[in-house]
Design an enzyme around this catalytic site. Structure first.
Site, PDB file in Angstrom:
ATOM      1  N   GLY A  17      92.506  19.358 -96.949  1.00  0.00           N
ATOM      2  CA  GLY A  17      91.266  20.025 -97.385  1.00  0.00           C
ATOM      3  C   GLY A  17      90.001  19.317 -96.942  1.00  0.00           C
ATOM      4  CD  GLU A  61      82.757  21.748 -92.719  1.00  0.00           C
ATOM      5  OE1 GLU A  61      82.160  22.766 -93.064  1.00  0.00           O
ATOM      6  OE2 GLU A  61      82.817  20.733 -93.432  1.00  0.00           O
ATOM      7  N   GLY A 116      79.501  13.638 -98.300  1.00  0.00           N
ATOM      8  CA  GLY A 116      80.210  13.971 -99.539  1.00  0.00           C
ATOM      9  C   GLY A 116      79.661  13.272-100.770  1.00  0.00           C
ATOM     10  CE  LYS A 134      79.043  20.435 -93.796  1.00  0.00           C
ATOM     11  NZ  LYS A 134      80.155  19.861 -94.488  1.00  0.00           N
ATOM     12  CB  THR A 149      87.499  23.200-101.294  1.00  0.00           C
ATOM     13  OG1 THR A 149      88.446  23.940-100.544  1.00  0.00           O
ATOM     14  CG2 THR A 149      88.072  21.848-101.650  1.00  0.00           C
ATOM     15  CE  LYS A 205      78.925  16.194 -93.027  1.00  0.00           C
ATOM     16  NZ  LYS A 205      80.346  15.875 -92.932  1.00  0.00           N
ATOM     17  CB  ILE A 255      78.132   8.390 -99.746  1.00  0.00           C
ATOM     18  CG1 ILE A 255      79.593   8.064 -99.436  1.00  0.00           C
ATOM     19  CG2 ILE A 255      77.251   7.158 -99.600  1.00  0.00           C
ATOM     20  CD1 ILE A 255      79.819   7.626 -97.994  1.00  0.00           C
TER      21      ILE A 255
HETATM   22  N1  HSE Z   1      84.505  18.722 -92.868  1.00  0.00           N
HETATM   23  C1  HSE Z   1      83.658  17.749 -93.424  1.00  0.00           C
HETATM   24  C2  HSE Z   1      84.248  16.384 -93.155  1.00  0.00           C
HETATM   25  C3  HSE Z   1      83.539  17.964 -94.908  1.00  0.00           C
HETATM   26  O1  HSE Z   1      85.390  16.304 -92.714  1.00  0.00           O
HETATM   27  O2  HSE Z   1      83.576  15.393 -93.361  1.00  0.00           O
HETATM   28  C4  HSE Z   1      82.377  17.255 -95.513  1.00  0.00           C
HETATM   29  O3  HSE Z   1      81.187  17.570 -94.921  1.00  0.00           O
END
Ligand code: HSE
Length: 438
Positions: free
Chosen positions: A189, A192, A136, A107, A15, A207, A138
């Protein structure tokens, strides 16, 4: 004006990889006009070279042979978007050893093996850029490292998992069950490959480990972080908390005074707090700095193009030499100096939401009150709807004033022994996030 041509090798055509390829292929002109850097995709490596993707690559770019990237000296930047902590680590090490700077969104890998990878990068005189690893699209990492570098960061409260925020928002706003909301998040989407990482809180802890290491300037181990996920949350508790003025969020929290407290758990936050209004897959992080006060970062924390935005920004920064400079300046207090500073969750002082299913009969509340009083837990609020008599069980919700976690743990244990309390009590922390006010 002349342009600097930068060749990129991309590993991982899922993705985010598709988003990165699309951005490079479609926006190379505008990026070159703005930055002086012309991005050229030299190869895209993936074990799956057959499945359709949302972007069409020029012929010959897609390959399953990693050596095409590693052995090509004209490729200066390797982008690892494979994910996970296994093969991805070898790929990053190979890229560094071959003299390429690395850009990644991984991460989990950085949270588990960041120190080793940073060391390998330094030994090879290369850098690793990882803006896309947290929240993401930010720009939180560059925000912390550059925009807030003059501050002593004292706390951060983050909604850093889009999947969990989407699930909790839908359970709150649309009255959906957990499983239904999770299926929707996966369809969009956000989740993970293994959604357990999202809902268990582990993705948020990865994170937090990265953000806290930068914010507090020290090596953080995942063992330093207390983690609870949202998998056991029922929409009833979201509703009862709502009746008492709270919204449920999965927060990643880092606090630093004399000691460092790091935790990820479902948190009731006051409805008026800015973070309570962050819904859907959006992420937000409130940072508290000694000079700046409160700063809040908000935006899309997951998905193809938002994450690609951060990856491509890193590619540009690496090409311009900015990442090499900031990577050189990244100084983290080593683990052996950090470990003694980490606070245990049992020492946490917090407010709590406790919900029990109790028999609707005389004296039950007195029994509960006695147990709480024994632990010196002061009740701040009580919620009980009209009951239907002794043949039925009903929910009672108690909220507490600030109390030490260990006392609440002891009280919950004692509550289990009351035969008027059915099953285990639900316990959710209430987090009173400070807000800068005029
Ligand atoms: N699976 C993660 C989320 C994707 O939902 O934030 C981004 O790290």
């Amino acid at each position: 004006m002349s342009e600097q041509i930068v060749k990129i090798g991309l590993v991982g055509f899922g993705t985010v990889g598709s988003g990165v390829a699309k951005l490079i292929l479609e926006d190379a002109d505008s990026i070159a006009a703005k930055t002086g850097v012309r991005l050229e995709l030299a190869c895209v490596v993936d074990t799956d070279t057959k499945s359709p993707r949302p972007v069409k690559l020029p012929d010959g770019l897609l390959t399953s042979d990693l050596n095409r990237l590693i052995k090509d000296d004209s490729i200066k930047i390797g982008v690892e978007l494979v994910g996970g902590t296994g093969v991805a680590k070898q790929i990053q090490l190979q890229m560094l050893q071959a003299g390429k700077d690395v850009v990644t969104a991984n991460k989990a890998l950085l949270a588990h093996h960041g120190s080793e990878l940073y060391k390998a990068a330094r030994e090879n005189n290369r850098c690793i850029a990882f803006e896309a690893s947290c929240a993401g699209g930010i720009p939180i990492i560059s925000g912390l490292r550059t925009g807030l570098s003059a501050n002593n960061i004292t706390a951060m409260y983050g909604i850093v998992n889009g999947t969990c925020n989407y699930i909790l928002s839908n359970m709150t706003g649309k009255n959906e069950e957990f499983a239904e909301a999770l299926a929707q998040a996966q369809k969009k989407g956000y989740a993970e490959a293994d959604p357990i990482l999202d809902i268990s809180g582990k993705d948020s802890s990865h994170k937090l480990a990265i953000l806290a290491s930068i914010a507090f300037g020290c090596e953080i181990s995942l063992d330093d972080i207390y983690v609870e996920g949202i998998d056991g949350i029922s929409k009833d508790d979201i509703r009862y908390g709502g009746e008492m003025g709270y919204v449920l969020k999965l927060l990643a929290i880092g606090q630093k005074n004399n000691r460092i407290s790091l935790r990820v758990h479902p948190s009731f936050i006051p409805r008026e707090n800015l973070l309570a209004r962050v819904n859907g897959s959006f992420n937000a992080i409130s940072i508290f700095g000694s000079a700046v006060g409160q700063v809040m970062f908000y935006g899309r924390g997951a998905g193809m193009m938002p994450t690609a935005s951060a990856v491509v920004a890193d590619i540009i920064d690496v090409a311009l030499g900015n990442s090499a400079t900031s990577f050189r300046q990244l100084r983290l207090k080593p683990r052996n100096e950090t470990a003694p500073l980490i606070d245990k969750i049992s020492n946490l002082v917090s407010r709590f939401y406790i919900r029990m299913m109790v028999r609707d009969q005389a004296g039950v509340f007195a029994q509960i009150g006695k147990i709480l009083a024994h632990e010196e837990i002061s009740i701040s609020g009580i919620l009980q709807h009209e009951g239907r008599g002794p043949a039925n069980s009903i929910p009672i919700v108690v909220t507490t004033h600030p109390t030490q976690q260990s006392r609440v743990t002891a009280a919950l244990k004692d509550l289990q022994f009351l035969d008027t309390v059915c099953g285990k009590a639900v316990c959710i922390r209430i987090v009173d996030i400070p807000e800068d006010k005029d």
